[in-house]
Every structure is written in structure tokens, then in C-alpha cells.
Design a protein around this motif. Structure first.
Motif, PDB file in Angstrom:
ATOM      1  N   GLU A 180      -0.471  -8.759   0.063  1.00 23.39           N
ATOM      2  CA  GLU A 180       0.921  -8.313   0.219  1.00 23.39           C
ATOM      3  C   GLU A 180       1.470  -7.800  -1.103  1.00 23.39           C
ATOM      4  N   LYS A 183      -0.048  -4.475  -1.862  1.00 22.06           N
ATOM      5  CA  LYS A 183       0.585  -3.449  -1.032  1.00 22.06           C
ATOM      6  C   LYS A 183       1.905  -3.012  -1.643  1.00 22.06           C
ATOM      7  N   GLU A 187       2.877   0.640  -3.188  1.00 23.72           N
ATOM      8  CA  GLU A 187       4.055   1.402  -2.755  1.00 23.72           C
ATOM      9  C   GLU A 187       4.887   1.830  -3.959  1.00 23.72           C
TER      10      GLU A 187
END
Length: 315
Positions: A180, A183, A187
């Protein structure tokens, strides 16, 4: 005679001293007489009848803590170990119950903690156990208070101080958290890259715009200079065609001069013979003359067509 009295006095003194005792602060002593409860003595200096009264025990009135480790299973079939810290205290008004009614209060508290935790945690998923640990602590405190108050114990606070899932589950949770975070990092990196690309594109666009504006200004100035040059040549009797050809030839020689100044240049300009300038001038004048003749002829033809169309419209 005196020799026999000394041991008697010593024994009497020792017996007298055995009737004196002290009780520490935040402690109570339970005194019994011939095995039967007599009284509760609080902190300070106290007396009892030697050989008749005895101190059956002492009760700690301080807040104490008991840590209980409970292993149970969650609703999503994950085994987890919880550490429950129970803070409790003996009530001063119920010292008799605390001393005589419970043999081992810590075992009693542990049993209730096990019962409550194993009733509450299986209703929750693992994530809910972490999020709702305060609810578990409140449930344990409520159950313990209700059960232990009759035995003279007050439950001050209960805390879920540690939640330890199975090792494989913990590793899986760590991998999920790491993924997570990666990720989110990706981004942010992509957004930063997008901002850089947009900024670069805007800068390039602005550069092209300024470059185009500069070229336009340059050509405008060149055209203005050519116009002025043609006007000057017209004033000395040279027509526009000859003046234009002369300017082109002049620029040709200027170009040759600038190339000659570059020692490391590999550029070759064709044609480059001595008579190239004269030939270029003659060819351009002839070209301009032919172009003007063609233009005049086209104007005459267009005029004839327009007159013919006008006559046909009038008729």
C-alpha cells in the motif's frame, strides 16, 4: 534468687514485645483471636494480647496490576494473542470480604478476563480487534467490576496493551502495508513526473512562441531593410527588379564572406565560380522581366473576360 528472676524478666519482656506491632501505610492487618476474626488494624502502632491474638494476614491497599495473556480466534479464523492489563484495588470498606472470601484473587480475575475476551473477540474480524480494542477493555472492566465488587475488589481500569496475531498473518499484514505504501509512493512519483512533463511542455511552448516571435520580428526587420534598400536604389535610377536582383547578389557575396571567416567549416556553397554572381544577377533580372510580362498578360486576359461577361449580362 536474683539469678532465677533475670530469665523470667527477659521472657516476660519478649512476650510483651510480641504484643506490639506496626502496620505500614496503604496496608491493613487482619487480627484473629483463637482463630476467630477480631479486628482490622490500619497503618500505625498497635497492640495485641500475646499468645492470644495473632496477625492472620496483611492486605495491600495500593492499586495493583495484573497482566493476563489470552489466546483466542477472530471471526475470520485468525489466532491472536491479547495482553490485558487489569488495575485493581481492595476496598477499605470490604477488607474482610477480600481477605476471607477469596483464596487467590488473581486467579479469579484471570478467569473472568479469559471468559470475556473469548466471548467478545470471536465476534470481530482481525482489523476490528485492532480498531475496537477499547470496546474489549470496556467489556472486560464491566464484567470484572460486577463479579469482583462482592469480594471487596474494585477494578480501576482495564487496558488492551498488546495484540499479537499469528506470525504468518503478521507477515502478510506487513506485506499488505508495504504494498500500500509503495502504491502511494508510486502515485506521488507519477504525479511529480506529470507535473515535470507539463512544466517542461509549457516551457517548450513558451520557448517556441518566443522563438517564433523573434523570427517574425527578424523577418519583419529584414523586409523593412530590403524595402528601404529598394527605395534607395530606385532613387538613383535602378528599377525594382534590378534592385531586388542586386540585393540578392549582395547577400550571396556576404554569405561567401561569412563562410570564409569560419576556418573549420565544411560547407560548400554552389555555384561558387567567379562569374556566378554576374550570371545570377542576369538570370534573376530575366526571371523578373519574364514574370512581369506574364503578369501583365494575365491581367489583360482577366480584363477581357470581365468585359465580355459584363456585355453578356447587359444583353
Amino acid at each position: 534468687m536474683t539469678f532465677f528472676l533475670i530469665p523470667i524478666f527477659i521472657i516476660g519482656f519478649i512476650i510483651l514485645l510480641s504484643g506490639i506491632f506496626t502496620v505500614k501505610q496503604q496496608t491493613s492487618a487482619v487480627v484473629e483471636r483463637f482463630g476467630k476474626f477480631l479486628s482490622i488494624r490500619n497503618s500505625g502502632l498497635h497492640f495485641k494480647i500475646p499468645m492470644v491474638d495473632r496477625i492472620a494476614g496483611r492486605i495491600n491497599l495500593k492499586i495493583q496490576q495484573l497482566d493476563v495473556i489470552v489466546e483466542t480466534k477472530t471471526k475470520d479464523d485468525v489466532f491472536v494473542r491479547l495482553k490485558i492489563s487489569v488495575q485493581y484495588q481492595v476496598l477499605k470498606t470490604k477488607i474482610y470480604d477480600a481477605f476471607y472470601r477469596l483464596e487467590n484473587p488473581q486467579d479469579q480475575i484471570t478467569s473472568y478476563v479469559f471468559d470475556v475476551v473469548r466471548a467478545e473477540v470471536p465476534k470481530m474480524k482481525l482489523d476490528d480487534v485492532f480498531e475496537r480494542k477499547d470496546d474489549i477493555a470496556i467489556a472486560v472492566k464491566s464484567e470484572l467490576n460486577e463479579a469482583m465488587i462482592d469480594y471487596g475488589y474494585d477494578i480501576i481500569k482495564t487496558l488492551v496493551t498488546d495484540i499479537d496475531p499469528d506470525l504468518q498473518v503478521k507477515e502478510a499484514m506487513n506485506r499488505i502495508n508495504a504494498a500500500e505504501r509503495e502504491k502511494i509512493a508510486a502515485e506521488y512519483e507519477a504525479e511529480a513526473e506529470r507535473i515535470k512533463i507539463v512544466a517542461k511542455a509549457r516551457a517548450e511552448a513558451e520557448s517556441k512562441r518566443l522563438q517564433g516571435q523573434g523570427i517574425a520580428d527578424q523577418r519583419r526587420e529584414i523586409a523593412r531593410g530590403l524595402e528601404e534598400s529598394v527605395d534607395v536604389l530606385n532613387n538613383v535610377g535602378i528599377n525594382s527588379q534590378e534592385a531586388s536582383a542586386l540585393i540578392v547578389v549582395t547577400q550571396h557575396y556576404d554569405t561567401l564572406q561569412s563562410i570564409g571567416e569560419e576556418t573549420n567549416s565544411n560547407l560548400i556553397l554552389l555555384p561558387n565560380s567567379p562569374q556566378a554572381g554576374s550570371d545570377m544577377l542576369n538570370n534573376m533580372i530575366a526571371s523578373f522581366t519574364a514574370s512581369n510580362q506574364i503578369g501583365e498578360e494575365m491581367k489583360k486576359q482577366n480584363l477581357k473576360k470581365s468585359l465580355k461577361n459584363k456585355k453578356s449580362d447587359d444583353s
